[in-house]
Write an enzyme that holds these catalytic residues in place. Structure first.
Site, mmCIF file in Angstrom:
data_model
loop_
_atom_site.group_PDB
_atom_site.id
_atom_site.type_symbol
_atom_site.label_atom_id
_atom_site.label_comp_id
_atom_site.label_asym_id
_atom_site.label_seq_id
_atom_site.Cartn_x
_atom_site.Cartn_y
_atom_site.Cartn_z
ATOM 1 N N ASP A 28 0.865 -1.170 0.000
ATOM 2 C CA ASP A 28 0.000 0.000 0.000
ATOM 3 C C ASP A 28 0.909 1.230 0.000
ATOM 4 O O ASP A 28 2.089 1.138 0.360
ATOM 5 C CB ASP A 28 -0.906 -0.026 1.241
ATOM 6 C CG ASP A 28 -1.844 1.165 1.304
ATOM 7 O OD1 ASP A 28 -2.303 1.626 0.233
ATOM 8 O OD2 ASP A 28 -2.120 1.646 2.414
ATOM 9 N N ASP A 81 -0.026 4.923 1.169
ATOM 10 C CA ASP A 81 -0.158 5.821 2.318
ATOM 11 C C ASP A 81 -0.038 5.062 3.633
ATOM 12 O O ASP A 81 -0.822 4.155 3.918
ATOM 13 C CB ASP A 81 -1.502 6.545 2.262
ATOM 14 C CG ASP A 81 -1.696 7.324 0.969
ATOM 15 O OD1 ASP A 81 -0.813 8.134 0.643
ATOM 16 O OD2 ASP A 81 -2.712 7.114 0.289
#
Length: 269
Positions: free
Chosen positions: A12, A14
């Site tokens: 991922d 963020d």
């Protein structure tokens, strides 16, 4: 020695690669506090501030922008017309509010730049030397620009972001569509792929997609929830994680799965 159990890791963005989850959270808070105060003046509704710890984690973290708007407003009993993605940020629609948030987020990035997690970058560079596929899967339509600002775009073999997701009509987390698209683009399988996530919706997506190992990163005191929702192992940072560590976790998961059917949870580190 190349790991035996996996050939791909999907990160991922963020909160895992870049320290932009906090920027997203603050942008959402600025948006919704202002919007809710406006509704208080217009409709005499009781004003309750946007709580970053509760509201962001529960309704927004990891989700596509407009899905997040719907989710949060629904938690406050507010229903708005969807509008469409071309709506300006002044429009009082789901898309209009989402685009207003994006304007706030983009300004913070321009003003402050992008901070990265050095421990994640170190691991990615190690995996590059090991010739392990590296991907980024993010619901954010700002994903590529964030990676470019951080100077990290060339470290990854493929990127599936919010723009591609919208074009292909991929469902957002907790559906595993964006992770499965990474696997498809790289020509591997979910069983030989690791997912690294910090969001509850993200570890749910990893579990729902049948991925070989799901690593949860607990930067906000959500370790127990990450485990309950699909993380096989939870760490507070990737600083002590290497390709050897990940390979050993695969071994441990396989042993647990054989001894306790339908169970794959490891432990929190």
């Amino acid at each position: 020695m190349k790991p035996l159990h996996y050939d791909t890791i999907i990160f991922d963005l963020d909160g895992v690669v870049t320290d932009t989850a906090k920027v997203h959270a603050m942008a959402w808070k600025a948006l919704f506090d202002d919007y809710l105060q406006t509704r208080t003046l217009q409709f005499n509704e009781a004003f309750r501030v946007f709580d970053i710890e509760e509201d962001y984690a529960s309704y927004l973290d990891g989700k596509p922008r407009y899905d997040g708007v719907r989710s949060f407003l629904g938690s406050r009993g507010i229903a708005l017309a969807d509008g469409d993605p071309t709506n300006g940020p002044e429009r009082e629609t789901v898309c209009g509010l989402g685009n207003r948030k994006d304007r706030i987020f983009s300004k913070v990035l321009r003003d402050n730049g992008v901070k990265v997690f050095d421990s994640t970058v170190r691991l990615v560079r190690e995996l590059e030397k090991m010739k392990i596929w590296r991907a980024v899967a993010s619901s954010s339509k700002n994903c590529r620009s964030v990676l470019q600002i951080a100077g990290l775009e060339n470290l990854f073999d493929t990127i599936v972001d919010g723009v591609l997701s919208a074009d292909l009509k991929l469902r957002g987390k907790p559906d595993p569509d964006i992770f499965l698209k990474c696997v498809e683009l790289l020509g591997t399988t979910p069983e030989r792929t690791v997912v690294v996530e910090d969001a509850i919706s993200g570890v749910q997506a990893g579990r729902n997609g049948g991925f070989g190992l799901v690593i949860g990163i607990d930067r906000a005191g959500l370790g127990e929830q990450l485990q309950k929702n699909g993380a096989d192992v939870v760490v507070t940072d990737l600083i002590r994680v290497s390709h050897h560590t990940i390979d050993s976790w695969f071994d441990m998961k396989n042993k647990i799965s054989r001894s306790i059917p339908h169970s794959s949870t490891l432990h929190t580190l």
